[in-house]
Design a protein around this motif. Sequence first.
Motif: not given
Length: 970
Positions: A129-131, A960-966
């Motif tokens: 993903s773009a993340g 802040q952390g959830a989108p990157q981690v999941l």
Amino acid sequence: METRDSVAQVWGERTPFAGEGQWPVRVDQRIVDEPDHWVQSACVLCSNGCGCDIGVKGGRIVGVRGRAQDEVNRGRLGPKGLHGWEANHSADRLTQPLVRRDGQLQPASWDEAMDLIVRNAQEVRRQYSAGAIGFYTSGQLFLEEYYTLGIIGKAGLGTPHMDGNTRLCTATAAAALKETFGSDGQPGSYRDIDATDCILMVGHNMSSTDTVLWMRVLDRRRHANPPRLIVIDPRRTATAQEADLHLAPRIGTNVAVLNGLLRLLIEGQHVQRDFVAQHTIGFDHLKAVVSTYTPERVQEISGVPAADLQRAAQMIAASSMLLSTCLQGVYQSNQATAAAVQVNNINLLLGRIGRPGCGILQMNGQPTAQNTREAGADGDLPAFRNWDNIEHIEALARLWNVDPAIIPHWTPPTHALQIFRYCETGSIRMLWAQATNPAVTLPNLPRIRNILRRPELFVVVQDAFLTETAQLADVVLPAAIWGEKTGTFTNVDRTVHISHKAVEPPGQARPDFDIFVDFAQRMGFKDKDGAPLVKWNTPEQAFEAWKECTRGRPCDYTGLSYAKLTGGSGIPWPCNDEHPEGDHYPYRSLVFPTDPDYCETYGHDLITGGLISPQAYRAMNPAGRAILKPAEYMAPFEEPDDAYPFFLTTGRLVYHFHTRTKTGRSRALAEAAPDDFVQISHEDAQRLGIADGDWIRLTSRRGAVEARAQLGDIGPGELFVPFHFGYWDDPGRARAANELTVYEWDPVSKQPHFKYAAVRLDKIDAPATPQPQGMNGSGQGAAARPASATGVVQVMSRLKDAAVEGFKEGLNKAKTPRAHVADYIGLLQESERRLVRAFDQVRETHPDEPDIAPICRIFASWSNTSANALDPFVQRYGERRKGEPERLDKALLLQRSQGGFDMLRDLHDLWLLVSESTISLDVLEQAARSLHDKEFQAAVEAMRDRNRRQRTWLRTRIRQGAPQVLVVPA
């Protein structure tokens, strides 16, 4: 041929004046040959933004001169401006792309380099993903380049990971302005110097950082009616020596000193009550917080004599105007945003804003830092839009003709050190840096080098020189620099300048603007109608698009154009139909951009950084009023101890800019400041047998540096090292100041703490610590980390059941009827004690997460305070039932490992445990009201405030952390 020796006479001759618009012209010039023509520009070697002309002969730059008609400098230039242009002709300029093959950087074509970048970007986005893509930009590019980069990141890729090295120098300026006034943008003007009768500089060594602005101050002070000058700085700098009063606080104690000043102004009846009542909110809370900061208490905390603090307050109160400024001594130190906001509060309490001589300059550290913030190339949205306001997102999406869903707004923007942390964990797989050198400028350099060497991380560096960072890259793109391209940029007091291309870049080097447009085209970024997302091919076209983006926003550029900026002086924004020549005093109406539908942010808790919700902000009803926000003093998280007994601070020198990529390539500037040094007090030097020029080794918990001693002008127990010196000129020893600094940041602005680190000092005969090895990018990746550690448990899902069962059993065993207030007091006290243990365990479990340790220390101390505060009420209402603590224990203390997902779960569990306390507080509040126990009510209310701030920060950090981690595999 030069009008003055700016190295020997940094600030030149005095031209005394008083009154707005009265500063006399003095044109500074330095040329090595007579130019055949001059090209309009402005200096980019500090944040002052001085107008200048570039002298050209035979297609080469041969000198510069100040622009007499430019009101920023009236022809003056500092030593960096007069000499730094020589770097354009340096023999070690990058002139062709480089690609890493077989471990070595080797020449490549532009097509080969760009195709490699595009393939990696597409593959990373497809797989992760773009993340998994991050951008780290600079304060050195032009507005048109930032805006193009911003739309690529935010609407082309849709990555939230976009920040710049402006995070290191100017993030707190932006944060403090947003917290107080609702939006970024300076309330003051350089013109305030011309009229004011009092100047307060906090952590701002203007004589070194902004030499031409300092000339303006000196010229005012040499007039018959000089403004008083108060300087707050731990060091006795040239700025401090000029001051009428110098306060030298201990490192990290700014908030205590400023709270003391605020208290004295309030207690002395100097507050402009009508102004405060009509144009601010929050006064009562501010007054309550600062009430305990007596001069004696401030002296105990900071070392500033009580009499000097009182004298400072008297000088400010006796004036009729006030210009306040601050810079890195605030921004890079302990409680950065909290301190900067207190500077704002001083002006607001006195009603000294919005008129000549009454302003605030939250200074920038870089020449185009303002544009990074404005154009959205960092963590902000373009034109000061609010990422937490869906209407702002939709308006931006309409402007760009994209789906609002692609624009990152689902989480707080990722800041620089968090971007590098994601690189360290493998969550970010591609990092593209432009015109910046994090391998020297970021804190804890051993850690940063390991991150950049990770084989899983694809690193692109866009620069004019093979910097320490470029040596670690997979692709290096040669960039044109100042004088070799056209664009605009905005200085501290919002003055916009144009810089026209004067000469061609060397070899195959390209402007950053051209590189970004090329990338967007190769990536095939489109809008909703299938048209190119980036719809411009020239800087002027980009500027016209940018103007439309700013329409109706605080930074309104719609009245500007390339033609209007050419030929005369720079022009400040807002510049529009209402202010066709710009406005130097944007708050003359005393209506501030705090309206919930217009503001750039809803604000934060100044201690924890927790976000204020839109609902809570609307409930405050700022209605165009400035917000007075207080903050208690909190000690730095790393302080001297027996092992590391000295406190180190870092900063700038007058002759150099950043990592000397330009100034170090000027012979005169390099000779004026050729090397690092350690500034040490005479008292410490005498005690340790150190003479001026002796070799010293400084060691912190992170690394070591070696440099010669320089005695004097700093307090005992404190040391200073300039941060400019790295390794590109091969010193052969460890000397970069950031080998020593801490990988921590301010909770609101996320600006790193460069201004304090505990160090050990040893006198040595000669350097023996070599400069870091492996700078060719062949390192083996990050150091090993513990495989697992103890974490907070799946507590909280079982905590409530355990408590309920305990109550049931207690009730069944009860012999006589009893009131149960004691049981809930006991339950709350046990919850808070377990929170102490839980926060301590999270801190120990995740030692590599820089923000976790300091915030968990604060929260553990708060919970401990809350638990102890209940003791009087245990005595008053009785002991809790026996047995319940044991049942609660069964719900606690399972193990977790270090890592992104486990950290998210630990934060989740902490939030649940804090929420358990919230319910107990609600229950006990009702009991206290029923008992008419006002002391109990007050204790519950104090605990609720701490509890609320804990929950707010935890929710912010989880979001802040959830989108990157999941979403992003790691």
